[in-house]
Enzyme design. Structure first.
Site, short mmCIF file in Angstrom:
data_model
loop_
_atom_site.label_atom_id
_atom_site.label_comp_id
_atom_site.label_asym_id
_atom_site.label_seq_id
_atom_site.Cartn_x
_atom_site.Cartn_y
_atom_site.Cartn_z
N CYS A 77 0.84 -1.20 0.00
CA CYS A 77 0.00 0.00 0.00
C CYS A 77 0.88 1.26 0.00
CB CYS A 77 -0.99 -0.04 1.15
SG CYS A 77 -2.38 1.11 0.93
N HIS A 173 -3.14 -4.96 1.45
CA HIS A 173 -2.53 -5.22 2.76
C HIS A 173 -2.48 -6.72 3.03
CE1 HIS A 173 -2.56 -1.06 4.46
NE2 HIS A 173 -3.52 -0.90 3.56
N GLU A 175 -0.77 -8.30 5.12
CA GLU A 175 -0.64 -8.58 6.55
C GLU A 175 -1.99 -8.64 7.25
OE1 GLU A 175 -0.98 -4.13 6.36
OE2 GLU A 175 -0.14 -5.73 5.12
#
Length: 197
Positions: A77, A173, A175
């Site tokens: 991002c 994202h 994660e």
């Protein structure tokens, strides 16, 4: 040792995934922290804020030098924006490292209310691999891909996961999906074994 840029954004979630893969990690906030790492993850956040913090923390030039010397980096991002060669709709004083030849448009998919989640096919994870859950929050949109840049995944025909040499970037994202596969793929791109680096 894998560094996670910890000036702003979801750096802790990246660290949890990397730790779970068996790699030692360190939060990078100073040039001394950077000296300890073999690779750097740049998390999502607010790219203009991160750009300013990189300057005030005196990290911008040391990171630029390490990237120039071939340090692997994974930008997600806002991290993608920081690594791109060209940024559209950025602030005049915004700086990027320019180590992957792509053009990105900040908030290219819209503002916070336009955030979305979708399943992404990532062939490099294996022909039988299940899709990767992409979480797009005020995501940058790739509008140009330079020669030699490999597109690893796209959404509606727009590249969202790319790699060139030691640099990997994602519009989304990974994660936040709590799925370590893209982090493992990044680590495998510059390591030859599962031993700790």
């Amino acid at each position: 040792m894998i560094g996670v840029l910890a000036l702003q954004g979801a750096f802790h979630s990246h660290q949890v995934l990397l730790d779970g893969l068996g790699h030692s990690t360190v939060q990078v906030r100073t040039p001394a922290d950077l000296e300890r790492v073999a690779a750097l993850v740049m998390p999502g956040g607010e790219s203009t804020t991160m750009s300013r913090l990189l300057t005030t923390s005196e990290l911008f030039e040391p990171i630029a030098a390490r990237l120039s010397d071939g340090m692997p980096a994974f930008g997600t991002c806002a991290g993608m924006i920081l690594l791109a060669t060209e940024v559209l709709d950025g602030r005049p004083d915004q700086r990027s490292f320019g180590v992957i030849d792509i053009t990105v448009q900040r908030n290219g998919y819209g503002r916070q209310l336009d955030s979305f989640e979708t399943e992404l096919a990532v062939p490099s994870l294996g022909s039988d691999a299940p899709p990767f859950h992409g979480v797009f929050i005020r995501a940058p949109k790739v509008t140009r891909v330079g020669r030699g840049v490999e597109i690893l995944a796209d959404h509606a025909g727009v590249p969202v996961l790319l790699r060139h040499g030691p640099i990997t970037v994602a519009s989304f994202h990974p994660e936040l999906a709590h799925d370590p596969r893209l982090h493992a793929q990044f680590l495998a791109s510059f390591t030859t074994s599962q031993t700790e680096i």
